[in-house]
Write an enzyme that holds these catalytic residues in place. Structure first.
Site, PDB file in Angstrom:
ATOM      1  N   HIS A  86      34.964  40.350  39.254  1.00 45.91           N
ATOM      2  CA  HIS A  86      33.822  39.579  38.701  1.00 45.91           C
ATOM      3  C   HIS A  86      33.910  38.049  38.280  1.00 45.91           C
ATOM      4  O   HIS A  86      33.832  37.618  37.355  1.00 45.91           O
ATOM      5  CB  HIS A  86      33.545  40.249  37.493  1.00 45.91           C
ATOM      6  CG  HIS A  86      32.042  40.721  37.182  1.00 45.91           C
ATOM      7  ND1 HIS A  86      31.391  40.719  36.129  1.00 45.91           N
ATOM      8  CD2 HIS A  86      31.110  41.272  38.188  1.00 45.91           C
ATOM      9  CE1 HIS A  86      30.003  40.947  36.534  1.00 45.91           C
ATOM     10  NE2 HIS A  86      29.954  41.453  37.550  1.00 45.91           N
ATOM     11  N   HIS A 112      29.186  41.866  49.783  1.00 46.33           N
ATOM     12  CA  HIS A 112      29.594  42.552  48.664  1.00 46.33           C
ATOM     13  C   HIS A 112      29.432  43.983  48.699  1.00 46.33           C
ATOM     14  O   HIS A 112      30.430  44.896  48.279  1.00 46.33           O
ATOM     15  CB  HIS A 112      28.907  42.098  47.563  1.00 46.33           C
ATOM     16  CG  HIS A 112      29.331  42.654  46.136  1.00 46.33           C
ATOM     17  ND1 HIS A 112      30.384  41.978  45.332  1.00 46.33           N
ATOM     18  CD2 HIS A 112      29.117  43.621  45.339  1.00 46.33           C
ATOM     19  CE1 HIS A 112      30.702  42.772  44.370  1.00 46.33           C
ATOM     20  NE2 HIS A 112      29.820  43.624  44.167  1.00 46.33           N
TER      21      HIS A 112
END
Lengths: 80, 730, 227
Positions: free
Chosen positions: B90, B44
């Site tokens: 998300h 990430h």
């Protein structure tokens, strides 16, 4: 039989509602508050007369739907 | 806690990554340091599997002020104004806790934008759910929509456009991609590069709690059966605090106190402090006892890795602390001087008067792992030979009904009615059009934005699919009269450790790069979300493209609703009859193989630019691009929105009527013009070698498809609007 | 004509209201919620938004903020006070207008155009408007107006209902009720008719490029009535 359950955010999870209510009370002069946590209260009338079974049913409801155990806890507070 | 290889692996690091850490540090890291490495080196934050390929994307252009690498991209919209924008995923948190996951996704992307000094002016989103029949879909959809609305509505930022799709490949991994646009003066853009020695490092916003510790690592892990047991890693959003943070930051930014500012997103204080130090080629020293904490007895490890929301890190000019504190006090937010910049080029953390971490910044960023993962090239599937006899059994009206009411075509009003799309008083094109459009407050300009993805095409052939999504974004902007400027991308894929999934990623990126380069439509920001998979099954490759364009005079904006009876309707671009991978083929014929429609970038550019010039000359009364569902689907939507009918002429095109109506050939638009302008419009299109055909004439209530088939507008509307309402209320 | 818009920390329609008031000729001032004195005003507006996050009950905390005592005094002395959306929620929490605003019937935020029918015009807000049906815009989660039977009788007897949700033709029926409000009530006045609370946002309807122009009619008429 009526069973009551309280759902609250877990201890370490931020509770924006509680935080703002706390601040507002502070602003109104209630300076003696340490912390406020807001939760949800459910009164559930279940078709079951055995208190133990009724409680189990509501516990099941809490863990499957009423609470998201990722962020919330539940507590069965009374049966009558 | 003792650190060893086992502990490192529990932190999501690979064995050789752990060895590399020990080598770089020339010692064993302590637990806090290990936590920092694991956060910075995971997919990430480090983009370790994607960096190599993302480098190939075109990121520069005349209008680009800031490309990827900052909190968001920035483009020039003239007169000293600039637009800051970015899209971000998300996905994993939204699957576990749909309301909070989606809400904090929206909160996070807005922070990325106002960190740069821009006031958010529009939100968009791209959300993807499993099959409508799947038992979790309805709850997830409702939760996500409420979460997006809950946060955006409270912030007072209009949600102006979006995209929703359903596909069984998202059954165990929904996608929630949120995009924000902000407006800033070109000379008041703020960056995250720290500068100067001994400058105070300031923490502002909410207090730090034990929220989402290791959320960034979760975002890079695939789900298994035990997902329900995962530790509480989902944060709770507090839009009210974010609203305060926005106003306070903008108030401080009006002066000249800030040297650098960075929001605390994934990996919180860790990544924000390290990024700022790294960009400034400096060190940073933090006293963790100074960090405002919500819980008692938080450890350095927890403070550094907490992902509590609504927090910012700022490097201030010396002597500005009091002024800044006053502003944050006014907005009732925490403010603390927690450290300073140093020349050590290390990140040094202190807690209870002891040094608890000391890591050279470059080991975390420049020396982070980068992988050239193995990937498989996808073959272009063979074209399906469709039997024309199969078409004979079909009634056009029935096919149209099925397509208009299909869950991926039907009206999503149930969703966008729950988003405040008119607050701020500048929304001039609401959701449901080709793009959302907001005026630049107090000017004649307007900014158009859309978000698109075509997972089916990308799955069938990633390279073509990648190109197609960019082209569709470009068309959606042109359809409202906007000149496309740049894009942001959110790349949602399965595991990069799987050669097929990695291949999908590599080739989609290649396609995106090729199209954006050709269309002069550079990528200025974005994010990658890998590991969208449950057990071995990955999602269909789903790059979401957010496009932004400029309308110089908002009075010239185009909408898709048919305007006037007796006006002529034309189609720009050639209809070849490409049925493979069309909604028609997949749902009516149940044929899910074949190649996606080819993307001819020359035609895309030529057709689009020609349409823009027609719009500039005032000839175009309404326009709509042709995408999912084909030509007749697009016409139907224009009829529904305009509450007008159309009499279609018999086509001179030689392909079968069904193919003519439902093929998904690219580069096409439907336009409405006045009959008197036909000559002039034809001349311009001919001169530019743009293929066009006359489709028909606008009439009152009915749509006449051919001599035998008539559909009323009310019927079209009921096909199109009922599905989602019924689904959500059942 | 002087107006004041109160800005609470979570107000988000305060700028929109400022733009609208100025466009139609008001000399508008923004007033911070922590101020104590209200500037000299002919009209005070409580704008839309989420004043304090609205986590407890909408408007409940704003009604206790510092500036509100001055606003209440201003209203009680006959000054014009208009609450839009969250402003309406604040007004009911202060008790300046009767009733409460509950969550919308279908538990969803609603953002869309609606039609409203004017009821009484014997007040400074709607007097002299030559249209009886206006197209307004709503955007709220808690706009479901409720009051007791006795209160309802009282506000009906006093002509305190300002506007009802209706259709284009002015029919006031349940199917045109977006949020479940009792009697389709979209806005009410206090007994003295100087305080108006309503859910619709006229400030979002002030030019033809936006959702419509009936907001312009409202503001033009309002300033003429005050003059």
């Amino acid at each position: 039989m009526k069973v009551s359950a309280i759902i609250t955010l877990k201890k370490d999870v931020l509770d924006p509602q509680g935080k703002v209510i706390h601040q507002a009370l502070d602003g109104m002069g209630f300076n003696n508050v340490n912390e406020i946590r807001q939760g949800k209260y459910f009164e559930i009338d279940v078709k079951e007369n055995d208190p133990k079974k009724a409680k189990e049913i509501v516990e099941n409801m809490c863990s499957k739907l009423l609470a998201n155990l990722v962020i919330e806890n539940y507590k069965i507070i009374e049966t009558q | 806690m003792l650190v060893n290889e086992k502990v490192a692996i529990e932190h999501g690091l690979k064995s050789d990554e752990y060895k590399k850490i020990c080598k770089l540090l020339k010692r064993t890291p302590n637990i806090t340091e290990l936590g920092i490495f694991s956060a910075m080196w995971n997919e990430h934050c480090s983009y370790k599997s994607s960096r190599l390929h993302l480098k190939k994307l075109p990121t520069k252009g005349k209008k680009v002020i800031q490309g990827p690498g900052e909190n968001a991209g920035v483009i020039d919209i003239e007169d000293g104004d600039a637009i800051v924008f970015k899209i971000e995923s998300h996905n994993h948190p939204s699957f576990i806790e749909p309301y909070q996951g989606a809400a904090t996704g929206v909160g996070g992307i807005m922070r990325d934008v106002f960190t740069m000094g821009a006031r958010p002016i529009a939100n968009l989103n791209s959300i993807h759910f499993g099959s409508p029949q799947h038992k979790k879909t309805k709850t997830l959809l409702r939760g996500v929509v409420h979460g997006i609305g809950g946060y955006g509505n409270c912030m007072g930022i209009p949600t102006i456009a979006g995209q929703t799709s359903f596909d069984s490949s998202y059954n165990g991994n929904i996608l929630v991609n949120a995009m924000t646009l902000g407006l800033v003066k070109k000379n008041k853009i703020f960056y995250s590069k720290a500068a100067g020695l001994n400058k105070p490092v300031i923490y502002v916003g909410s207090k730090t709690g034990r929220d989402g510790i290791h959320g960034a690592s979760m975002a890079s892990a695939s789900f298994d059966d035990k997902i329900e047991e995962k530790k509480p890693t989902v944060q709770v959003g507090d839009p009210f605090t974010e609203k305060l943070l926005l106003e306070a930051c903008l108030e401080l930014m009006a002066g000249d106190s800030i040297i650098a500012i960075q929001d605390m997103g994934a990996a919180g204080l860790t990544s924000s402090s390290i990024e700022m130090a790294s960009k400034g080629n400096l060190g940073i020293e933090i006293n963790l006892n100074k960090v405002p904490c919500r819980e008692s007895k938080m450890t350095p490890y927890e403070i550094m890795l907490s992902e509590s929301q609504e927090r910012m890190l700022i490097v201030l000019e010396n002597g500005k602390e009091d002024l800044a504190k006053k502003i944050f006090d006014k907005w009732n937010l925490d403010f603390a001087v927690i450290g300073k910049t140093t020349n050590s080029k290390n990140i040094e953390l202190f807690f209870d008067n002891e040094q608890v971490a000391n890591i050279p910044v470059n080991t975390l960023i420049e020396n982070s792992p980068m992988y050239d993962r193995k990937w498989k090239k996808a073959k272009l599937p063979k074209k399906i030979k469709f039997k024309k006899d199969d078409y004979k059994k079909l009634k056009i009206k029935e096919v149209l009904k099925k397509i208009l009411s299909h869950h991926n075509v039907c009206s999503k009003e149930w969703i966008w009615q729950q988003y405040d799309h008119t607050v701020m008083g500048d929304t001039i094109q609401k959701p449901g059009g080709d793009s959302g459009v907001v005026r630049v407050h107090g000017t004649n300009k307007a900014v158009a934005a859309s978000v698109d993805s075509s997972a089916v095409y990308c799955w069938a052939h990633p390279l073509t699919g990648g190109k197609q999504v960019v082209a569709e974004s470009w068309r959606n902007l042109i359809s409202v009269g906007a000149t496309p400027i740049a894009i942001t991308n959110c790349l949602n894929f399965g595991s990069p450790e799987n050669e097929d999934n990695m291949g999908e990623f590599v080739e989609c990126v290649e396609g995106i790069g090729e199209a954006s380069k050709y269309l002069n439509f550079p990528v200025v920001s974005g994010n990658v979300s890998f590991y969208n998979q449950t057990k071995e099954v990955g999602i269909k490759p789903t790059p979401s493209i957010g496009g932004v364009g400029l309308i110089k005079n908002y009075q010239n904006m185009i909408t898709m609703n048919f305007k006037e009876i007796n006006n002529l309707v034309l189609v720009i671009g050639k209809t070849e009859g490409h049925i493979d991978q069309s909604l028609f083929s997949r749902t009516i014929l149940d044929e899910k193989n074949g190649p996606p429609p080819e993307v001819n970038l020359f035609n895309e550019k030529n057709n689009g630019e020609s349409l823009l010039s027609l719009i500039g000359k005032g000839y175009i009364k309404s326009a709509h691009d042709i995408s999912l569902g084909g030509l007749l689907t697009s016409i139907s939507k224009m009829c529904i929105k305009g509450d007008k009918g159309i009499r279609l002429k018999k086509s001179k095109n030689l392909i079968h009527e069904i193919e003519y109506f439902f093929a998904e050939d690219q580069g096409r638009y439907i336009i409405e013009i006045k009959p008197d302008d036909l000559k002039e419009v034809s001349k311009i299109l001919d001169k530019n070698s743009v293929h066009f055909e006359e489709l028909g004439i606008i009439i009152e209530k009915d749509m006449f498809i051919n001599e035998k088939t008539k559909v009323t507008i009310d019927e079209l509307r009921s096909y199109n609007t009922n599905w989602l309402n019924k689904y959500m209320s059942s | 004509m002087k107006s004041s818009v109160i800005t609470f920390p979570g107000s988000n329609c305060d700028r929109d209201m400022d733009v609208a008031l100025k466009k139609f000729g008001f000399n508008n001032k923004m007033v911070w919620h922590n101020d104590i004195e209200l500037p000299k005003s002919d009209l005070v507006v409580l704008p839309g938004g989420f004043s304090y996050g609205d986590y407890l009950r909408c408007g409940s905390m704003a009604s206790k903020s510092k500036i509100m005592q001055s606003v209440i005094n201003f209203a009680k002395s006959g000054g014009l006070v208009m609450g839009i959306c969250n402003g309406f929620q604040i007004l009911v929490e202060t008790g300046l207008v009767p009733g409460v605003l509950l969550r919308n019937r279908y538990l969803e935020f609603i953002c869309k155009n609606v039609f409203v029918k004017l009821d009484s015009k014997d007040n400074s807000y709607f007097k002299n408007l030559d249209k009886d049906i206006l197209e307004f815009h709503i955007a709220h989660n808690e706009g479901n107006y409720f009051c007791t039977k006795d209160q309802l009788k009282e506000i009906e007897d006093n002509n305190q209902i300002a506007i009802y949700y209706c259709n284009k033709e002015g029919q006031i029926e349940d199917q045109y009720n977006p949020n479940g409000s009792i009697k389709n009530i979209a806005g009410i006045l206090n007994k003295e008719k100087n305080v108006l609370g309503m859910m619709p946002h006229p400030e979002r309807m002030i030019d033809e490029s936006l959702s419509g122009e009936d907001g312009s009619l409202f503001f033009k008429n309002l300033i003429n009535n005050i003059k």
